[in-house]
Design a protein around this motif. Sequence first.
Motif, PDB file in Angstrom:
ATOM      1  N   GLY A 135      -9.039  -4.559  10.136  1.00  0.00           N
ATOM      2  CA  GLY A 135      -9.071  -5.987  10.445  1.00  0.00           C
ATOM      3  C   GLY A 135      -7.656  -6.522  10.616  1.00  0.00           C
ATOM      4  O   GLY A 135      -6.789  -5.870  11.205  1.00  0.00           O
ATOM      5  N   HIS A 136      -7.371  -7.703  10.078  1.00  0.00           N
ATOM      6  CA  HIS A 136      -6.043  -8.291  10.213  1.00  0.00           C
ATOM      7  C   HIS A 136      -4.993  -7.564   9.377  1.00  0.00           C
ATOM      8  O   HIS A 136      -3.794  -7.791   9.567  1.00  0.00           O
ATOM      9  CB  HIS A 136      -6.084  -9.774   9.840  1.00  0.00           C
ATOM     10  N   ALA A 137      -5.441  -6.682   8.485  1.00  0.00           N
ATOM     11  CA  ALA A 137      -4.474  -5.897   7.713  1.00  0.00           C
ATOM     12  C   ALA A 137      -3.739  -4.902   8.602  1.00  0.00           C
ATOM     13  O   ALA A 137      -2.735  -4.317   8.180  1.00  0.00           O
ATOM     14  CB  ALA A 137      -5.171  -5.157   6.572  1.00  0.00           C
ATOM     15  N   PRO A 191       0.645  -1.041   8.666  1.00  0.00           N
ATOM     16  CA  PRO A 191       1.877  -0.496   9.251  1.00  0.00           C
ATOM     17  C   PRO A 191       3.043  -0.431   8.263  1.00  0.00           C
ATOM     18  O   PRO A 191       3.989   0.334   8.466  1.00  0.00           O
ATOM     19  CB  PRO A 191       2.187  -1.455  10.405  1.00  0.00           C
ATOM     20  N   ASN A 192       2.983  -1.217   7.182  1.00  0.00           N
ATOM     21  CA  ASN A 192       4.059  -1.209   6.190  1.00  0.00           C
ATOM     22  C   ASN A 192       3.783  -0.288   5.007  1.00  0.00           C
ATOM     23  O   ASN A 192       4.552  -0.286   4.036  1.00  0.00           O
ATOM     24  CB  ASN A 192       4.304  -2.633   5.678  1.00  0.00           C
ATOM     25  N   ALA A 193       2.692   0.482   5.070  1.00  0.00           N
ATOM     26  CA  ALA A 193       2.366   1.388   3.972  1.00  0.00           C
ATOM     27  C   ALA A 193       3.456   2.452   3.815  1.00  0.00           C
ATOM     28  O   ALA A 193       3.989   2.963   4.801  1.00  0.00           O
ATOM     29  CB  ALA A 193       1.017   2.046   4.222  1.00  0.00           C
ATOM     30  N   ASP A 194       3.767   2.771   2.551  1.00  0.00           N
ATOM     31  CA  ASP A 194       4.768   3.793   2.245  1.00  0.00           C
ATOM     32  C   ASP A 194       4.093   5.098   1.851  1.00  0.00           C
ATOM     33  O   ASP A 194       3.051   5.099   1.191  1.00  0.00           O
ATOM     34  CB  ASP A 194       5.656   3.346   1.077  1.00  0.00           C
ATOM     35  N   THR A 195       4.709   6.205   2.231  1.00  0.00           N
ATOM     36  CA  THR A 195       4.275   7.513   1.750  1.00  0.00           C
ATOM     37  C   THR A 195       5.131   7.893   0.549  1.00  0.00           C
ATOM     38  O   THR A 195       6.357   7.883   0.633  1.00  0.00           O
ATOM     39  CB  THR A 195       4.411   8.576   2.846  1.00  0.00           C
ATOM     40  N   VAL A 196       4.482   8.178  -0.586  1.00  0.00           N
ATOM     41  CA  VAL A 196       5.202   8.425  -1.830  1.00  0.00           C
ATOM     42  C   VAL A 196       4.608   9.633  -2.544  1.00  0.00           C
ATOM     43  O   VAL A 196       3.556  10.154  -2.163  1.00  0.00           O
ATOM     44  CB  VAL A 196       5.115   7.204  -2.775  1.00  0.00           C
ATOM     45  N   LEU A 253       0.845  -1.197   0.000  1.00  0.00           N
ATOM     46  CA  LEU A 253       0.000   0.000   0.000  1.00  0.00           C
ATOM     47  C   LEU A 253       0.878   1.243   0.000  1.00  0.00           C
ATOM     48  O   LEU A 253       1.792   1.364   0.820  1.00  0.00           O
ATOM     49  CB  LEU A 253      -0.916  -0.005   1.225  1.00  0.00           C
ATOM     50  N   LYS A 254       0.586   2.171  -0.915  1.00  0.00           N
ATOM     51  CA  LYS A 254       1.333   3.425  -1.003  1.00  0.00           C
ATOM     52  C   LYS A 254       0.352   4.585  -0.892  1.00  0.00           C
ATOM     53  O   LYS A 254      -0.713   4.571  -1.520  1.00  0.00           O
ATOM     54  CB  LYS A 254       2.110   3.497  -2.321  1.00  0.00           C
ATOM     55  N   LEU A 255       0.705   5.579  -0.100  1.00  0.00           N
ATOM     56  CA  LEU A 255      -0.178   6.703   0.178  1.00  0.00           C
ATOM     57  C   LEU A 255       0.471   8.011  -0.268  1.00  0.00           C
ATOM     58  O   LEU A 255       1.641   8.260   0.019  1.00  0.00           O
ATOM     59  CB  LEU A 255      -0.491   6.763   1.672  1.00  0.00           C
ATOM     60  N   VAL A 256      -0.303   8.822  -0.987  1.00  0.00           N
ATOM     61  CA  VAL A 256       0.162  10.137  -1.434  1.00  0.00           C
ATOM     62  C   VAL A 256      -0.502  11.192  -0.550  1.00  0.00           C
ATOM     63  O   VAL A 256      -1.722  11.329  -0.536  1.00  0.00           O
ATOM     64  CB  VAL A 256      -0.196  10.378  -2.915  1.00  0.00           C
ATOM     65  N   ASP A 257       0.305  11.945   0.210  1.00  0.00           N
ATOM     66  CA  ASP A 257      -0.187  12.982   1.125  1.00  0.00           C
ATOM     67  C   ASP A 257      -1.323  12.470   2.012  1.00  0.00           C
ATOM     68  O   ASP A 257      -2.436  13.015   2.003  1.00  0.00           O
ATOM     69  CB  ASP A 257      -0.666  14.210   0.338  1.00  0.00           C
ATOM     70  N   PRO A 258      -1.085  11.439   2.807  1.00  0.00           N
ATOM     71  CA  PRO A 258      -2.154  10.874   3.644  1.00  0.00           C
ATOM     72  C   PRO A 258      -2.374  11.709   4.901  1.00  0.00           C
ATOM     73  O   PRO A 258      -1.521  12.515   5.291  1.00  0.00           O
ATOM     74  CB  PRO A 258      -1.595   9.500   4.010  1.00  0.00           C
ATOM     75  N   PRO A 259      -3.518  11.533   5.565  1.00  0.00           N
ATOM     76  CA  PRO A 259      -3.718  12.154   6.874  1.00  0.00           C
ATOM     77  C   PRO A 259      -2.861  11.431   7.907  1.00  0.00           C
ATOM     78  O   PRO A 259      -2.255  10.395   7.626  1.00  0.00           O
ATOM     79  CB  PRO A 259      -5.205  11.931   7.129  1.00  0.00           C
ATOM     80  N   GLU A 260      -2.829  11.963   9.092  1.00  0.00           N
ATOM     81  CA  GLU A 260      -2.095  11.309  10.179  1.00  0.00           C
ATOM     82  C   GLU A 260      -2.770   9.982  10.521  1.00  0.00           C
ATOM     83  O   GLU A 260      -3.977   9.922  10.758  1.00  0.00           O
ATOM     84  CB  GLU A 260      -2.080  12.213  11.413  1.00  0.00           C
ATOM     85  N   ILE A 261      -1.990   8.910  10.511  1.00  0.00           N
ATOM     86  CA  ILE A 261      -2.540   7.589  10.798  1.00  0.00           C
ATOM     87  C   ILE A 261      -1.752   6.980  11.955  1.00  0.00           C
ATOM     88  O   ILE A 261      -0.571   6.650  11.800  1.00  0.00           O
ATOM     89  CB  ILE A 261      -2.463   6.662   9.570  1.00  0.00           C
ATOM     90  N   ASP A 262      -2.396   6.881  13.102  1.00  0.00           N
ATOM     91  CA  ASP A 262      -1.721   6.274  14.244  1.00  0.00           C
ATOM     92  C   ASP A 262      -2.474   5.023  14.676  1.00  0.00           C
ATOM     93  O   ASP A 262      -3.542   4.693  14.150  1.00  0.00           O
ATOM     94  CB  ASP A 262      -1.595   7.270  15.403  1.00  0.00           C
TER      95      ASP A 262
END
Length: 270
Positions: free
Chosen positions: A67-69, A75-80, A48-57
């Motif tokens: 869910g199980h994701a 947690p392994n999503a990249d910001t690109v 999963l890759k995110l472009v300008d995502p909101p704050e995710i904690d």
Amino acid sequence: MSDDATEATAADSAHDDREFVVVVVEPETPGNVGTIARAMKNFGLADLKLVDPPEIDRDSEAYGFAGHAREDVLPNADTVALEEVVENYHTVGTTAITGEDARRHVRFPFKTPAELRESLATVDTDTALVFGREGTGLNNEELAQLDELVSVPANPEYPVMNLGQAATVTLYELRSLFLDEYQLPDVEHERAAEPEIERFYEQFGAFLEEAESRDHKRERSERLIRRLVGRAHPTSKEVTTLTGVFRRATDLMEHADHGDRERDDEPRAR
């Protein structure tokens, strides 16, 4: 091994190495990011890759909806940056295509998810599936950078889907590109042996002897049940169960008739 077989094996191996990633451009709510991560987990994707995502904690809706994701995809999503994705992947953008035609819409025409699945099935390329914002989707400038467009067929009066819904439907349609097998059993099953089916027909005939006195009605019912069972291709367990049901019903009717006859034979009270 022949040259053709060698080439086929090499092609299959190359396809096994294909990379599919999901890119979400400027998602507005963490919950939709979590929903998309969950859909990815459902259908065999992990990157999963995110472009300008909101704050995710860890306490956000994203983790609540994932869910199980929440254990790996999220947690392994990249910001690109979108430009980085365009440079490294064959890109497919998603859009509702509302109120547009070949004269006005950027990158027209588009494919349905099913059509995209068919076209990518035999292509050796790393692919990014790009989803836009909740409110406005991908803008024309972004669409112009992408290679293909895909749109989920929907009611023309209201074709715009929630971001998480659109991603889930799209990934479901494309699942055969990511998954070699599913949790469902084989759709094929073994038809019951013909002697078992014939025993069912015999029992059904005995049932009709008790239930229907008119010959033409019994013959019609027997023809209909043969056609029905013939189309259904029942399993051995199904045929055995049906045979038992009609046997019990026949027995009950026979006993009822016997009791009626006994009452008719009794001397009438004077």
